[in-house]
Design an enzyme around this catalytic site. Structure first.
Site, PDB file in Angstrom:
ATOM      1  N   ALA A 162      -4.011   1.120   1.214  1.00  0.00           N
ATOM      2  CA  ALA A 162      -4.551   2.819   1.291  1.00  0.00           C
ATOM      3  C   ALA A 162      -5.775   2.794   0.847  1.00  0.00           C
ATOM      4  O   ALA A 162      -6.266   2.134   0.023  1.00  0.00           O
ATOM      5  CB  ALA A 162      -3.298   3.266   0.554  1.00  0.00           C
ATOM      6  N   GLY A 220      -0.976  -0.880   1.149  1.00  0.00           N
ATOM      7  CA  GLY A 220      -0.618  -0.308   2.479  1.00  0.00           C
ATOM      8  C   GLY A 220      -0.710  -1.323   3.698  1.00  0.00           C
ATOM      9  O   GLY A 220      -0.207  -1.127   4.709  1.00  0.00           O
ATOM     10  N   GLU A 243       1.987  -3.409   3.923  1.00  0.00           N
ATOM     11  CA  GLU A 243       3.103  -2.503   4.434  1.00  0.00           C
ATOM     12  C   GLU A 243       3.081  -2.121   5.886  1.00  0.00           C
ATOM     13  O   GLU A 243       4.093  -1.982   6.740  1.00  0.00           O
ATOM     14  CB  GLU A 243       3.329  -1.407   3.507  1.00  0.00           C
ATOM     15  CG  GLU A 243       3.690  -1.842   2.000  1.00  0.00           C
ATOM     16  CD  GLU A 243       3.262  -0.641   0.953  1.00  0.00           C
ATOM     17  OE1 GLU A 243       2.034  -0.181   0.829  1.00  0.00           O
ATOM     18  OE2 GLU A 243       4.220  -0.525   0.175  1.00  0.00           O
ATOM     19  N   GLU A 265      -0.561  -3.158  -5.793  1.00  0.00           N
ATOM     20  CA  GLU A 265      -0.572  -1.649  -6.287  1.00  0.00           C
ATOM     21  C   GLU A 265      -0.465  -1.697  -7.934  1.00  0.00           C
ATOM     22  O   GLU A 265      -0.985  -0.677  -8.710  1.00  0.00           O
ATOM     23  CB  GLU A 265       0.544  -0.945  -5.630  1.00  0.00           C
ATOM     24  CG  GLU A 265       0.364  -0.365  -4.392  1.00  0.00           C
ATOM     25  CD  GLU A 265       0.683  -1.558  -3.263  1.00  0.00           C
ATOM     26  OE1 GLU A 265       1.133  -2.858  -3.668  1.00  0.00           O
ATOM     27  OE2 GLU A 265       0.845  -1.084  -2.114  1.00  0.00           O
TER      28      GLU A 265
END
Ligand code: HXC
Length: 257
Positions: A65, A108, A111, A131
Site C-alpha cells: 500500500a 498490500g 495481499e 507491516e
C-alpha cells in the site's frame, strides 16, 4: 477512461492488466484502486474476455500500500471510509484472475496477489508482509489469506518478523502455483490464461466459486455445494458438447466462451 496507474491490453480472450506506477514500485494508492476496480468491472462484463492476468514490473509486482498516502490517516477517518475495503472487489471478480509476480510483492502487494486465483512467480519474486515494521498489521487480508495458503507457522514467521520469502520458498510453501524464469513470466501466465479462456466460461467461473468455497465452509457443506453445481452443469449445452467431443475424438467447441 484514460488510465494513469495501469496499462491494459487484450490478447484474444485474455486481458492483461499491468500495474504502472514505476516511480513508487507500483505502491497501491487510491487512484490505482479506483482504476483497477473500474478495469476489472469492464472486463468482467465483457463477454469476449475469458480470463485476466494481473502483473507488475520486473522489479516490483507491488511494494505495498502507498505508505506516503497512508501515513497521515487517523482512526476515525480510516474507520469511516472503511479503508482498504475497496480491494475486496479484486477477490470478488468472478472470472479467473492469475497474478504474474516478478520482484517485490510486499504488504498490500502480496495481499493483492493472494486475492487472485493463483500466482505464477518469476524466480526473482519476493513475498512478504512487512507491516509490523511500519507499526501496523496487514489490512488487506494478509493474516487470513496467507495463513490459509501456507499454514500458521510460516504465516506467523512472515507477519511477525516482516522478512521476505523468495520464489523457491513461496512455491515450497504453497503460496505460488509455479515458478518460472523471469523472462518467461508473462508468456507463461498468458498461456495459462489462454488455456482457461478456451474452456466454457461459466464452467471456469463455477470452478473458481467452488474452490473458493473451501475457505469458507465446512467440508460437508463444501462437498454438497460442489455436487449441486456439478449436477447443474448437466443442464448446459457445454456439458453436452464437451462430452460429445470426447467421444467423437474432436476438439470441443464450447458455446459459452
Ligand atoms: C510508497 C513506496 C513504497 C510504498 C517503495 N516506494 N515502496 N512509496 N509506498 N509501499 C517508493 C520509495 O519511497 C521510493 O520513492 C521508490 O518507491 C523506490 O523505492 P526504494 O526504497 O528507493 O527502492 P529499493 O531501495 O530498491 O527498495 C525496495 C523496497 C523498499 C525494499 C521494496 O522500497 C521498501 O521496503 N518499500 C516498502 C515496503 C513495505 O513496507 N510495504 C508494505 C507497505 S504497508 P522515492 O521518491 O524515494 O524515489 C502495506 C499494507 C498496510 O502494504 C496495511 C495497513 C493497514
Amino acid at each position: 477512461m484514460a488510465l494513469k496507474t495501469l496499462k491494459t491490453e487484450t490478447r484474444g480472450r485474455v486481458a492483461i492488466i499491468t500495474l504502472n506506477r514505476p516511480e513508487a514500485l507500483n505502491a497501491l494508492n487510491s487512484e490505482l484502486l479506483g482504476e483497477l476496480r473500474e478495469t476489472l468491472a469492464q472486463y468482467g462484463a465483457d463477454e469476449k474476455i475469458g480470463a485476466i492476468v494481473l502483473t507488475g514490473s520486473e522489479k516490483a509486482f507491488a511494494a505495498g500500500a502507498d505508505i506516503k498516502e497512508m501515513q497521515p490517516k487517523d482512526y476515525i477517518g480510516a474507520y469511516m471510509e472503511d479503508f482498504f475495503e475497496g480491494w475486496s472487489a479484486v477477490a470478488e471478480t468472478r472470472k479467473p484472475v492469475i497474478a504474474a509476480v516478478s520482484g517485490y510483492a510486499l504488504g498490500g502487494g502480496c495481499e493483492l496477489a493472494m486475492m487472485c486465483d493463483f500466482i505464477i512467480a518469476a524466480d526473482t519474486a519476493k513475498f512478504g508482509q512487512p507491516e509490523i515494521t511500519l507499526g501496523v498489521i496487514p489490512g488487506m487480508g494478509g493474516t487470513q489469506r496467507m495463513t490459509r495458503a501456507i499454514g500458521k507457522a510460516k504465516a506467523m514467521d512472515l507477519c511477525l518478523t516482516g522478512r521476505m520469502m523468495d520464489a523457491e520458498e513461496a512455491e515450497r510453501s504453497g503460496l505460488v502455483a509455479r515458478v518460472v524464469p523471469a523472462a518467461e513470466l508473462l508468456a507463461t501466465a498468458t498461456k495459462a490464461a489462454e488455456k482457461i479462456a478456451g474452456f466454457s466460461l461459466p464452467v471456469a467461473m463455477m470452478v473458481k466459486e467452488a474452490v473458493n468455497r473451501a475457505d469458507e465452509v465446512t467440508l460437508s457443506e463444501g462437498l454438497r455445494f460442489e455436487r449441486r453445481m456439478f449436477h447443474s452443469l448437466f443442464a448446459s449445452e457445454d456439458q453436452k458438447e464437451g462430452m460429445a467431443a470426447f467421444i467423437d475424438k474432436r476438439k470441443a467447441q464450447f458455446k459459452h466462451r
